[in-house]
Each structure stands twice: as structure tokens, then as C-alpha cells.
Design an enzyme around this catalytic site. Structure first.
Site, PDB file in Angstrom:
ATOM      1  N   LYS A  22       0.647  -1.035   0.304  1.00 15.02           N
ATOM      2  CA  LYS A  22      -0.244   0.017   0.006  1.00 15.02           C
ATOM      3  C   LYS A  22       1.175   1.347   0.283  1.00 15.02           C
ATOM      4  O   LYS A  22       0.629   2.113  -0.890  1.00 15.02           O
ATOM      5  CB  LYS A  22      -1.301   0.062   0.872  1.00 15.02           C
ATOM      6  N   ASN A  23       1.401   0.899   0.627  1.00 12.38           N
ATOM      7  CA  ASN A  23       2.450   2.584   0.427  1.00 12.38           C
ATOM      8  C   ASN A  23       3.499   3.299  -0.302  1.00 12.38           C
ATOM      9  O   ASN A  23       4.210   3.320  -0.643  1.00 12.38           O
ATOM     10  CB  ASN A  23       3.749   2.308   2.426  1.00 12.38           C
ATOM     11  N   CYS A 125      -4.097  17.354  11.382  1.00 14.62           N
ATOM     12  CA  CYS A 125      -2.789  17.787  11.056  1.00 14.62           C
ATOM     13  C   CYS A 125      -2.877  18.723  11.243  1.00 14.62           C
ATOM     14  O   CYS A 125      -3.639  19.939  10.738  1.00 14.62           O
ATOM     15  CB  CYS A 125      -2.552  16.755   9.327  1.00 14.62           C
ATOM     16  N   ARG A 130       3.945  15.583  12.754  1.00 12.69           N
ATOM     17  CA  ARG A 130       4.000  14.611  11.247  1.00 12.69           C
ATOM     18  C   ARG A 130       4.496  15.187  10.243  1.00 12.69           C
ATOM     19  O   ARG A 130       3.058  15.205   9.281  1.00 12.69           O
ATOM     20  CB  ARG A 130       2.148  13.733  10.716  1.00 12.69           C
ATOM     21  N   ASP A 315       5.376   1.009  12.140  1.00 12.32           N
ATOM     22  CA  ASP A 315       4.571  -0.896  11.912  1.00 12.32           C
ATOM     23  C   ASP A 315       4.149  -1.584  11.895  1.00 12.32           C
ATOM     24  O   ASP A 315       3.101  -2.455  11.397  1.00 12.32           O
ATOM     25  CB  ASP A 315       3.470  -0.135  10.080  1.00 12.32           C
ATOM     26  N   ARG A 407      -8.243  -0.030   4.746  1.00 16.65           N
ATOM     27  CA  ARG A 407      -6.815   0.613   5.170  1.00 16.65           C
ATOM     28  C   ARG A 407      -5.727   0.136   4.601  1.00 16.65           C
ATOM     29  O   ARG A 407      -4.845   0.439   3.124  1.00 16.65           O
ATOM     30  CB  ARG A 407      -6.506   1.654   5.450  1.00 16.65           C
TER      31      ARG A 407
END
Length: 428
Positions: A22-23, A125, A130, A315, A407
Site C-alpha cells: 500500500k505504501n 494535522c 507528522r 508499522d 485501509r
């Protein structure tokens, strides 16, 4: 709202094919904005975040075609063809960006190609949290004028971007990706210093090179980009998801049994492998995957600190904690990447885990067994840690709010169910 029910105590046996990352897939999708020719991406995972980003790209004028891969089993991924012949809009609205931070990556490519990008700040945010500010500093270094107005970042470079030196004060994956894409269409050479080194950035870089970009230093903290006037279309296969591979590598350890991770390589779980071996877990690499065998005798003590790649990934922190809850001994995990990433601790505690948190350090005392309970997912990685804990728990575990899970984990109940787990999705 869907839930997942797990009845623990079932050893696992079988194969799990690792999906595309996904990333890696998300920035690769955004790269289509850099060219008016088709970008064809193979091995795209079936995930909510992919659908969400595709919706944003469609609003910007991208033509999208999706199909299944031929010659592969059904779960081997999809083919996504993205064609941005004309950019219909340079605005990424709050309604979409608030749902997924990766949407902010459109700012660099839109600015590079169109000279303007108006992108909402990600939901929840603040600048500096972040660090979205690193994205903006990179765009400013390339010559953009950046202003903030009503929660939107407005970046303008009507005469194009200029190659420059970008010195990141800290390594940021997203900011490195944004800078890499923007610099590919800038005039002259760009030097990115203190670039993040994650494999997903290398995957994006290789795709950009296939599109005609000139990039050196991928996988190192210093990346040189020679900007081009135009990029072309290309075909690129998304690399396997190292976080999914690491997660499923933990499953037969926590539940017992043996699973072959199809498509994974030992390098995929390089930071996790020594931890598993220290717990006497058997790991073997073959041409088509990595096999993980849990021996049932979970004893040992682990001391892990999350770090940028190639260190132990944040993660995988929650998933490893779920395992350590069942390992006889006292272990520690220090979280250095994100604040508030121990939100799964109270939920694991509901299942009988013994965890104490002092600042950024969690101390885990292994228990003989966990007990099934209703639990609440708080984020993507926390949700899958609760699924892993449920595999080992006595009785029934119900994981609520699994939209977080959808997700980032493709058909998790099907993949684990094929290996013998008693796991089902419950629909309200």
C-alpha cells in the site's frame, strides 16, 4: 459497521500470498500526474485507501481503468491504468484529503506540471505534527511560493520549478516522495539530502526512471535528480508489502503452526527475522517465498526500538507487542517515530495482557494465555494487532471499527481463514 470475530486456539497451516505494498502503491498512483501518457501499475492491492486516492485522482481529471491480472490467481493483485491527459483541476479538497494523509502527495506533481496546487491540509494535522512542513519546505526550495488559506496549502510556480538543494532536518518518507516527484520535472539538478531510504521510495524512483526521469542514489540518504522537460508513460509492478509480510510472519508464531509467505523474501522481513530467531522461530527462504514455523514454546525477552528504515518499523510495533504478550518473559518496546502509538495497549489489556507504559517505553510481561473479549480498533496497525491477539486467545474476540483494518490489509479474514483460523467478518 462491520466487525471481525475470531475464535482462538486454532493452529495455522498453509500459504498466504503477500499483496502489493500500500505504501508503495499510493505514491506510484500519484506519479501519473507527471505525464499525459498512461501509467500502468501491476500488483495493486484491494484496499480502501487505494479506492480513496483513485477518487481524488479522478476529480483531478485522471482517467482510471482497473482490471484483474491475467495468468495469476485471483488474489495476486489488480492492474490499474492511470492516464492524466489533461489536468482538470489543481485543487485537492478537504473532503477527500482529510480521510487519508497520502493524498497530500498530489501537491508536488500538480505544482511541477501545472505551476499551481491547492491542497487541503490533512485531517487532524497541524503544521509540524507528522511534519507536513517538510513537504512545504521542499517545494519552497524548488522555487514555489507557498501560502496557507482557510486550511489549504496554495503552492504556485508559474514559471516552473528550479533544481535546488533540499536539506531535510529529519528523514520523512512522504516529503522525500513529494520532493522526488516534483524534482523530476524541475529545471536543472536537485540534490535531496537526508532523504528517507525506505524500499517504497526506491520503488517510486524506479518507476519514475522508467518514465524517463534521471535519478541517482536511491536507497541512500542522498538522491540526485536531473529534471526533465517531460516524462512518458510506463508499466511498473508494485513491490510486495513488507508490513503485511511481517504481520503474517507473526501469525503462526502467536497461534502456532506453519505459514508460507508467497512472494516474500527474507529481506522483506529483515528487521523482524532476528527477533523471531531469538525466540527460536524457524525461518526458511525458498525461491517463491519465506516459511515461518512456530514451535509453540514461546519463551524469551525482547528489547526493540522503532527506527527509520532499515531499523525496526513503527508499522510492526503493535503486531510485535501482541506476540510478546504471549511470550514467557519480560520485554520492552520503545516507540521513537510517532506519539500516541500505544493506543492498542488498553485493548490488549482487555484480553488479559500485562503491559505498562512509561512515556515512549512499553514493558510487556508475557502471560500464559490471552482471553477473548470485545475490543476496539484505534488505527490501522492497532487493529491488526488485535486480530493477531485473537488468534491466540481463549474464547471469542470481536474486533470493532475494522474500517481501519480495511485501509491496509487485503481480505485478512480470507487469507487467515484459508490457513485454518476461525475468523469471519460480521456485517450489521
Amino acid at each position: 459497521m462491520d466487525r471481525i470475530r475470531i475464535r482462538g486456539g486454532k493452529p495455522l497451516e498453509g500459504e498466504i500470498r503477500i499483496s502489493g505494498a500500500k505504501n508503495a502503491a499510493l505514491p506510484l498512483m500519484v506519479a501519473c500526474l507527471l505525464t499525459d501518457e498512461p501509467l500502468k501499475l501491476l500488483n495493486i492491492p484491494h484496499l480502501a485507501d487505494i479506492t480513496q486516492l483513485a477518487s481524488l485522482l479522478a476529480q483531478l481529471g485522471v482517467e482510471i481503468n482497473m482490471s484483474g491480472e491475467t495468468g495469476h490467481e485471483a488474489e495476486a493483485g489488480r492492474v490499474l491504468t492511470l492516464t492524466a491527459r489533461q489536468i482538470a483541476s489543481t485543487t485537492a479538497p478537504y473532503e477527500i484529503v482529510r480521510k487519508m494523509r497520502a493524498s497530500f502527495l498530489v501537491s508536488g506533481p500538480l505544482l511541477a506540471r501545472c505551476g499551481r496546487a491547492e491542497v487541503s491540509l490533512p485531517g487532524g494535522c497541524a503544521i509540524g505534527d507528522r511534519p507536513v512542513d517538510l513537504h512545504l519546505k521542499a517545494l519552497e526550495a524548488l522555487g514555489a511560493r507557498v501560502t496557507l488559506n482557510d486550511g489549504y496549502v496554495i503552492a504556485e510556480a508559474p514559471y516552473g520549478l528550479k533544481g535546488a538543494r533540499i536539506d531535510f532536518p529529519m528523514a520523512s518518507v512522504g516529503a522525500t516522495e513529494n520532493a522526488l516527484m516534483a524534482a523530476s520535472l524541475a529545471q536543472g539538478e536537485t540534490l535531496i539530502s537526508n532523504a528517507a531510504c525506505e524500499p517504497e521510495i526506491g520503488d517510486l524512483g524506479r518507476c519514475l526512471i522508467a518514465m524517463g526521469a534521471r535519478i541517482e542514489g536511491l536507497g541512500t540518504p542522498t538522491i540526485r535528480v536531473s529534471g526533465q522537460d517531460k516524462l512518458r508513460g510506463a508499466t511498473h509492478r508494485v513491490l510486495p508489502d513488507r508490513i503485511e509480510a511481517g504481520t503474517y510472519a507473526l501469525a503462526p508464531v502467536i497461534a502456532g503452526g506453519r505459514i508460507k509467505l508467497m512472494g516474500a523474501q527474507m529481506s522483506t522481513i529483515a528487521s523482524l527475522a532476528p527477533i523471531l530467531r531469538a525466540l527460536d522461530v524457524d525461518l526458511s527462504e525458498e525461491e517463491d517465498g519465506v516459511t515461518v514455523s512456530g514451535n509453540g514454546d514461546k519463551r524469551g525477552e525482547v528489547d526493540v526500538t522503532t527506527e527509520p528504515y532499515p531499523g525496526f518499523p513503527t508499522d510492526l510495533q503493535a503486531q510485535l507487542m501482541a506476540l510478546l504478550c504471549t511470550v514467557q518473559g519480560t520485554s520492552q518496546i520503545t516507540e521513537t517515530i510517532f506519539e500516541n502509538r500505544f493506543m492498542h495497549v488498553p485493548e490488549l489489556g482487555r484480553m488479559g495482557a500485562r503491559i505498562s507504559v512509561n512515556g515512549q517505553v512499553a514493558t510487556i510481561e508475557g502471560v500464559k494465555s490471552l482471553t477473548g473479549a470485545p475490543v476496539m480498533a484505534t488505527d490501522l496497525r492497532a487493529s491488526v494487532s488485535l486480530v493477531l491477539a485473537g488468534l491466540a486467545a481463549e474464547g471469542e474476540t470481536i474486533v470493532h471499527r475494522i474500517y481501519h483494518l480495511d485501509r491496509g490489509f487485503e481480505r485478512i479474514e480470507e487469507k487467515l481463514g484459508k490457513c485454518g483460523a476461525d475468523i469471519v467478518r460480521l456485517k450489521d
